[in-house]
Enzyme design. Structure first.
Site, PDB file in Angstrom:
ATOM      1  N   SER A 139       4.938   0.263  -2.640  1.00 48.00           N
ATOM      2  CA  SER A 139       5.191  -0.158  -3.454  1.00 48.00           C
ATOM      3  C   SER A 139       5.359   0.349  -4.904  1.00 48.00           C
ATOM      4  CB  SER A 139       5.022  -1.400  -3.903  1.00 48.00           C
ATOM      5  OG  SER A 139       5.463  -2.359  -5.120  1.00 48.00           O
ATOM      6  N   TYR A 153      -3.100  -6.040  -5.626  1.00 51.06           N
ATOM      7  CA  TYR A 153      -2.112  -5.684  -4.389  1.00 51.06           C
ATOM      8  C   TYR A 153      -1.542  -4.272  -5.397  1.00 51.06           C
ATOM      9  CZ  TYR A 153       2.679  -5.247  -2.787  1.00 51.06           C
ATOM     10  OH  TYR A 153       4.013  -5.415  -2.303  1.00 51.06           O
TER      11      TYR A 153
END
Length: 265
Positions: A139, A153
């Site tokens: 990401s 995350y």
């Protein structure tokens, strides 16, 4: 690519995982689809079997025994995995202490440990064959300064990026390409699952890409042998800004906008 083996796609029931499965089917690569939701896997498989052979193997990667079981089940079916897509993932919203440790432990098992273990299990046959592709879905969050909320995350995605880049150097002379795919905002179910759909939908349209485009860019990148693929010009600019801006300025920018895409309550 046709005839080189199967593409194993984890988290294939929706979003980027389903889009990557569709892209490999378009390229003629037979598929092994895995995710928790068997009904969703079967529905996707039904749409793709006109193009390629598709096998579905439901598994929950939060179970530490799942990676080994998945490898063994694929072996029992007599299949060879030449393309591994580590895509399974999700976010845990809110402050770090707003969730119990079991929630975080499951998250790390899916996002970090399972990625490393599946790669360790399926890489040796690729090297032995002199051909393989490993696409790890990371990401943009792993490349920009951290923000409050969804605490693990960005850290997990940063691990996936560095892991992929190191592995790419180790395997380059053995016929195996490894790529970290780093999408930014992508239209998928990800934000529905973590409860952020209403908030992120207020972000400008130019920040978003659809999952099919992300999949095309990622598969093309791993075929070329790129160690990292940041999808879209806007995301490449953001990644560059976070790298070249003074750290204090980059962090202040993320802090100011993080509530648009992170739940820190």
């Amino acid at each position: 690519m046709p005839g080189s083996g199967h593409a194993l796609v984890t988290g294939a029931s929706s979003g980027i995982g389903a889009a990557i499965a569709r892209e490999y089917a378009r390229r003629g690569v037979p598929l092994v689809l895995s995710a928790r939701r068997e009904d969703r896997l079967q529905a996707l498989a039904a749409t793709l079997r006109g193009q390629v052979a598709v096998q579905c193997i439901p598994a929950d990667l939060a179970d530490p025994l799942a990676p080994r079981w998945l490898q063994e089940e694929i072996g029992r079916r007599g299949l060879h995995v030449s393309h591994l897509v580590n895509n399974a993932g999700y976010g845990v919203p809110g402050r770090y202490l707003s969730s119990e440790w079991k929630t975080h432990a499951d998250f790390l098992q899916v996002m970090v440990t399972a990625v490393a273990e599946l790669t360790h299990r399926f890489l040796p046959p690729m090297e032995a064959a002199g051909h393989g592709r490993i696409l790890n879905v990371a990401s943009l969050a792993g490349l920009v300064p951290a923000s409050a909320g969804h605490t693990l995350y960005g850290a997990a995605k940063a691990f996936v990026i560095r892991f992929s880049e190191s592995l790419a150097q180790e395997t380059a002379t053995r016929g195996v390409h490894v790529t970290a795919l780093c999408p930014g905002m992508t239209w998928s179910e990800f934000h529905d699952v973590n409860g952020m759909r209403a908030r992120v939908s207020k972000l400008p349209a130019w920040l978003w890409l659809n999952a099919d485009r992300v999949a095309r860019l990622g598969v093309a990148a791993v075929e070329r042998g790129d160690a990292r693929c940041v999808t879209g010009g806007v995301n490449r600019i953001l990644a560059g800004l976070s790298k070249y801006l003074p750290e204090s300025a980059a962090r202040a920018l993320i802090d100011r906008r993080s509530r648009d895409f992170r739940d820190s309550d």
